[in-house]
Design an enzyme around this catalytic site. Sequence first.
Site, mmCIF file in Angstrom:
data_model
loop_
_atom_site.group_PDB
_atom_site.id
_atom_site.type_symbol
_atom_site.label_atom_id
_atom_site.label_comp_id
_atom_site.label_asym_id
_atom_site.label_seq_id
_atom_site.Cartn_x
_atom_site.Cartn_y
_atom_site.Cartn_z
ATOM 1 N N PRO A 104 0.843 -1.198 0.000
ATOM 2 C CA PRO A 104 0.000 0.000 0.000
ATOM 3 C C PRO A 104 0.878 1.248 0.000
ATOM 4 O O PRO A 104 1.932 1.272 0.631
ATOM 5 C CB PRO A 104 -0.770 -0.106 1.320
ATOM 6 C CG PRO A 104 -0.532 -1.469 1.832
ATOM 7 C CD PRO A 104 0.721 -1.979 1.222
ATOM 8 N N CYS A 105 0.450 2.264 -0.754
ATOM 9 C CA CYS A 105 1.270 3.479 -0.784
ATOM 10 C C CYS A 105 0.482 4.581 -0.109
ATOM 11 O O CYS A 105 -0.576 4.979 -0.576
ATOM 12 C CB CYS A 105 1.626 3.862 -2.194
ATOM 13 S SG CYS A 105 0.271 3.635 -3.330
ATOM 14 N N GLN A 106 0.978 5.009 1.004
ATOM 15 C CA GLN A 106 0.262 6.017 1.803
ATOM 16 C C GLN A 106 0.649 7.402 1.303
ATOM 17 O O GLN A 106 1.625 7.972 1.765
ATOM 18 C CB GLN A 106 0.645 5.853 3.277
ATOM 19 C CG GLN A 106 0.384 4.462 3.781
ATOM 20 C CD GLN A 106 1.585 3.858 4.461
ATOM 21 O OE1 GLN A 106 2.742 4.141 4.162
ATOM 22 N NE2 GLN A 106 1.319 2.995 5.420
ATOM 23 N N PHE A 140 1.851 8.280 -1.579
ATOM 24 C CA PHE A 140 3.176 7.779 -1.905
ATOM 25 C C PHE A 140 4.306 8.785 -2.056
ATOM 26 O O PHE A 140 4.238 9.732 -2.789
ATOM 27 C CB PHE A 140 3.088 6.995 -3.211
ATOM 28 C CG PHE A 140 4.050 5.895 -3.182
ATOM 29 C CD1 PHE A 140 5.382 6.158 -3.395
ATOM 30 C CD2 PHE A 140 3.648 4.632 -2.850
ATOM 31 C CE1 PHE A 140 6.292 5.150 -3.316
ATOM 32 C CE2 PHE A 140 4.548 3.623 -2.782
ATOM 33 C CZ PHE A 140 5.871 3.878 -3.018
ATOM 34 N N ASN A 182 0.455 -1.992 -8.203
ATOM 35 C CA ASN A 182 0.043 -0.770 -7.513
ATOM 36 C C ASN A 182 -0.966 0.030 -8.336
ATOM 37 O O ASN A 182 -1.292 -0.348 -9.446
ATOM 38 C CB ASN A 182 1.273 0.080 -7.174
ATOM 39 C CG ASN A 182 1.194 0.594 -5.758
ATOM 40 O OD1 ASN A 182 0.310 1.391 -5.451
ATOM 41 N ND2 ASN A 182 2.063 0.144 -4.884
#
Length: 321
Positions: A82-84, A86, A121
């Site tokens: 997961p990219c918070q 990003f 992603n």
Amino acid sequence: MKKELPVVIDLFCGAGGLSEGFKQAGFKSILGIDVDKSALETFALNHAGAETICGDISQITREQIAKKINRDTVDLIIGGPPCQGFSLAGRRNPNDPRNKLVQEFLRIVREFKPKFFVIENVQGFKSMRDKSGKLVIEIVKELAKESGYSVKPYLLNSKDYSVAQKRRRMFLIGSKKKNVEFDIKKTKEVVVGDLLFPQETIAEKYFYSQRLIDGFLRRAKRNKKLKRGFGWQFLKMNDQSYTISARYYKDGCEALVKYDDEFKAGSIRKLTERECARIQSFPDNYKFAGGKIKTYKQIGNAVPPNMAKAVAKSIKRILNS
Ligand SMILES: C[S@@+](CC[C@H](N)C(=O)[O-])C[C@H]1O[C@@H](n2cnc3c(N)ncnc32)[C@H](O)[C@@H]1O
């Protein structure tokens, strides 16, 4: 003697959509890691024989994994970190929380030296930049190169891979072989109308009440004046669905079934959990653990198995060549 299937570790495995696609292409997931207990339960229910580790990947050591799978190397590592919001700013700093999960993915790649790895992603990954303006993909490429991998990006739309849904995803395929192109072949089209259950078999709880319909109609009118989106979307039976998100459980307004233009109770409904699973291309015998909300979330979070299968097949062809 039966040939052993190439073995896979699935990081951030969720319900196992990505693993399911790889399984259908002839790979074997031997381990799934996720912090979410019910998603991991779903993964275990459908990937017989696979080990699981429940926990934060950044806290899981090489030794723990090696002990679980009884090996020091694997053929493939797959996963969607997961990219918070990003950012890989400060990429040399493993404690930077913004880049932590991709860094952790690459750490496990370094430790288990697979022949290939696949990072899945969101499509926005393609244009994400760090604080200094550098493309995140370029940073991933550089870090992977330091471990001996070359990386190729592929931007795919699930509708091209027998999935009745439009869902754009970025796949980064890392390979120890230099200059390989992965030929991700498109497969036949599937549309929503092929997958929905007949109206008379749908339980009442999935239908919008008159109150909810009236609320949406009022909002639609207001939004039209303000030149905003309408706030609800209706499926076209001869087309693919809009993206099913992890929030679908709320009111499902991103992809509704409408039977006529009357806007009366009984004519508009959400998709059932199983219909969402079908739209994501999960086979009908795929089991989900954790109740209704968690099931919708796991499905909305998943990589459509048929899209994953097309990616997996392209890797299989290189592996066999
Ligand atoms: C997009 S979902 C994965 C979907 C999965 N690839 C599939 O196809 O079904 C991301 C998953 O990452 C998990 N996750 C988030 N942060 C994590 C962490 N620090 N360690 C382990 N898992 C994490 C979430 O619980 C979630 O299940």
